[in-house]
Motif scaffolding. Structure first.
Motif, mmCIF file in Angstrom:
data_model
loop_
_atom_site.group_PDB
_atom_site.id
_atom_site.type_symbol
_atom_site.label_atom_id
_atom_site.label_comp_id
_atom_site.label_asym_id
_atom_site.label_seq_id
_atom_site.Cartn_x
_atom_site.Cartn_y
_atom_site.Cartn_z
ATOM 1 N N ILE A 1 124.359 8.554 37.759
ATOM 2 C CA ILE A 1 123.281 9.508 38.042
ATOM 3 C C ILE A 1 122.364 8.977 39.142
ATOM 4 C CG2 ILE A 1 121.215 10.604 37.068
ATOM 5 C CD1 ILE A 1 122.686 10.827 34.423
ATOM 6 N N VAL A 2 122.066 7.676 39.096
ATOM 7 C CA VAL A 2 121.191 7.073 40.101
ATOM 8 C C VAL A 2 121.804 7.178 41.488
ATOM 9 C CG1 VAL A 2 120.069 4.940 40.835
ATOM 10 C CG2 VAL A 2 120.223 5.491 38.414
ATOM 11 N N LEU A 3 123.101 6.878 41.576
ATOM 12 C CA LEU A 3 123.781 6.939 42.872
ATOM 13 C C LEU A 3 124.032 8.378 43.318
ATOM 14 C CD1 LEU A 3 126.350 4.013 42.597
ATOM 15 C CD2 LEU A 3 124.170 4.067 43.792
ATOM 16 N N SER A 10 116.590 4.300 57.003
ATOM 17 C CA SER A 10 116.314 3.036 56.313
ATOM 18 C C SER A 10 115.584 3.281 54.998
ATOM 19 C CB SER A 10 115.471 2.120 57.209
ATOM 20 O OG SER A 10 116.156 1.818 58.410
ATOM 21 N N VAL A 11 114.648 4.235 55.002
ATOM 22 C CA VAL A 11 113.923 4.588 53.775
ATOM 23 C C VAL A 11 114.885 5.142 52.728
ATOM 24 C CG1 VAL A 11 112.258 6.219 52.786
ATOM 25 C CG2 VAL A 11 111.684 4.966 54.870
ATOM 26 N N SER A 12 115.832 5.989 53.171
ATOM 27 C CA SER A 12 116.825 6.552 52.257
ATOM 28 C C SER A 12 117.679 5.452 51.639
ATOM 29 C CB SER A 12 117.719 7.550 53.002
ATOM 30 O OG SER A 12 118.706 8.087 52.159
ATOM 31 N N THR A 49 117.825 4.118 47.563
ATOM 32 C CA THR A 49 119.065 3.985 46.803
ATOM 33 C C THR A 49 119.215 2.595 46.212
ATOM 34 O OG1 THR A 49 120.131 5.608 48.268
ATOM 35 C CG2 THR A 49 121.574 4.242 46.906
ATOM 36 N N LEU A 50 118.994 1.575 47.017
ATOM 37 C CA LEU A 50 119.156 0.196 46.553
ATOM 38 C C LEU A 50 118.129 -0.163 45.483
ATOM 39 C CD1 LEU A 50 119.850 -1.590 49.970
ATOM 40 C CD2 LEU A 50 121.496 -1.101 48.158
ATOM 41 N N LEU A 72 118.854 1.707 42.213
ATOM 42 C CA LEU A 72 119.990 1.115 41.512
ATOM 43 C C LEU A 72 119.578 -0.160 40.786
ATOM 44 C CD1 LEU A 72 123.040 1.373 40.991
ATOM 45 C CD2 LEU A 72 123.425 0.017 43.054
ATOM 46 N N TRP A 73 118.739 -0.963 41.442
ATOM 47 C CA TRP A 73 118.246 -2.200 40.832
ATOM 48 C C TRP A 73 117.320 -1.913 39.651
ATOM 49 C CZ3 TRP A 73 113.047 -4.265 41.571
ATOM 50 C CH2 TRP A 73 112.864 -5.505 40.945
ATOM 51 N N LEU A 74 116.372 -0.983 39.845
ATOM 52 C CA LEU A 74 115.413 -0.668 38.789
ATOM 53 C C LEU A 74 116.086 -0.054 37.560
ATOM 54 C CD1 LEU A 74 112.404 0.846 40.802
ATOM 55 C CD2 LEU A 74 112.480 -1.375 39.646
#
Length: 376
Positions: free
Chosen positions: A274-276, A330-332, A336-337, A340-342
């Motif tokens: 879902i996050v991705l 870069s913001v996009s 995403t990164l 995904l980490w959070l």
């Protein structure tokens, strides 16, 4: 041992096939786009310049004409090659998602033709909305719909009575989000490239190879277009825009891939699909919501164009178009990164709320910079 060997074999098999599809799309689009440029200049088919446009000179807006044929042709060629060589895995994967692929092909073709008509003669936005709704219905019939929200805002399973119309709204929304973010060179294609790359890798991990093929085929056509769009020279007749044909087609593909990844069964995966699914689309989606709310608050039609999108704000803040494009992309990628980490250690609802808060404060800060710049 036999299972491990089989997995290795399948991984190698699909890696080769997806690389061939990706390479074919780059090659075919790289050949086709210069021919489109040639025809556009001979027939004087250029993007009209108005007060909202930032480009100078006559630039064709027919780059999107290359997208749908190249994607479909590349996948068909690889499928045919596999059949001729006696490999059945590719055709089996397509047959498994047969109804989905039929709905996808029909909806993409319909919106592709609408886009061509709009780029050549112009179509009223109401007619485009009707076409988009028909495409959404086709996709829902093909199995592209939200049967669950995965716990976002406390909502899990969705009954078809709610899921079907909700899906139609989201598909139409995503199509227009990509269409409206296409305001400066490389922005729509750059954001879309990040999204389809993430989707392609995710579907490979999930074993959804038909959707992975569509993802990497889309990435393949976007790469040469990005080159001609960003680095093309107006004087050398090598610069081109994707037009509505491209943005509508890409928007529809992203909506299909995004919804299928959102509703995918994560199984024993180490990440939340879902996050991705939603993170790469945060910038265009949040921006459309903000712009629509601003227009409604100012008692204007939310569908009439203006210069209030995020790329317009960055330009007003003093950034050059290319730097603005790089900043937004870069913001996009950062969204995403970080998401995904959070999501690996906090609730998904908190991640979504943090995204909204960050977006609101970032826009407030940007508006402050613009106001300060106007006063100086």
């Amino acid at each position: 041992m036999l299972l491990i060997e089989y997995i290795r074999h399948m991984t190698y098999y699909w890696t080769i096939n997806l690389l061939i599809i990706f390479s074919l799309c780059i090659l075919l689009a790289g050949v086709l786009i210069p021919q489109i440029l040639l025809i556009a200049y001979r027939k004087n088919l250029f993007d009209e310049i108005d007060e909202r446009k930032i480009h100078k000179g006559a630039i064709p807006r027919l780059g999107g004409i290359a997208f749908q044929p190249v994607i479909m042709l590349s996948i068909a060629l690889v499928l045919g090659g596999n059949i001729m060589l006696g490999y059945s895995n590719f055709s089996t994967a397509l047959v498994t998602d047969c109804l989905l692929l039929i709905a996808t092909f029909c909806s993409i073709l319909m919106l592709y033709l609408i886009g061509i008509a709009d780029d050549l003669i112009g179509i009223k936005y109401r007619a485009k909305f009707v076409a988009q709704i028909i495409c959404a219905v086709l996709l829902i019939c093909g199995g592209v719909w939200f049967d669950s929200l995965g716990g976002i805002f406390g909502i899990h399973d969705l009954h078809p009575i709610i899921g079907y119309p909700f899906t139609a709204v989201i598909i139409v929304f995503l199509i227009n989000a990509i269409n409206l973010i296409d305001g400066i060179d490389g922005l729509a294609s750059g954001l879309s490239s990040i999204a389809v790359t993430i989707y392609g890798v995710s579907f490979c991990i999930l074993g959804e190879y038909a959707l992975a093929a569509l993802s990497f085929a889309t990435l393949g056509v976007l790469c040469p277009f990005f080159y001609y769009n960003v680095f093309g020279n107006v004087k050398k007749h090598s610069k081109i825009f994707m037009g509505d044909t491209g943005s509508l087609t890409i928007g529809l593909i992203l909506s299909i891939l995004g919804i299928k990844l959102f509703t995918a069964n994560p199984g024993e995966l180490s990440f939340n699909p879902i996050v991705l699914a939603f993170s790469p689309l945060i910038v265009p989606c949040f921006d459309v919501v903000r712009v629509y709310m601003l227009r409604i608050r100012q008692h204007r039609s939310p569908f009439l164009p203006d210069k209030t999108h995020i790329h317009h704000k960055l330009l007003a803040a003093g950034l050059k178009p290319r730097l603005a494009m790089i900043t937004i992309i870069s913001v996009s990628a950062a969204f995403t990164l970080v998401n995904l980490w959070l999501s690996s250690f906090i609730n998904l609802n908190i991640v979504v709320m943090l995204d909204i808060v960050i977006w609101i404060f970032a826009n407030m800060w940007l508006s402050h910079l613009i106001a300060k710049r106007k006063l100086s």
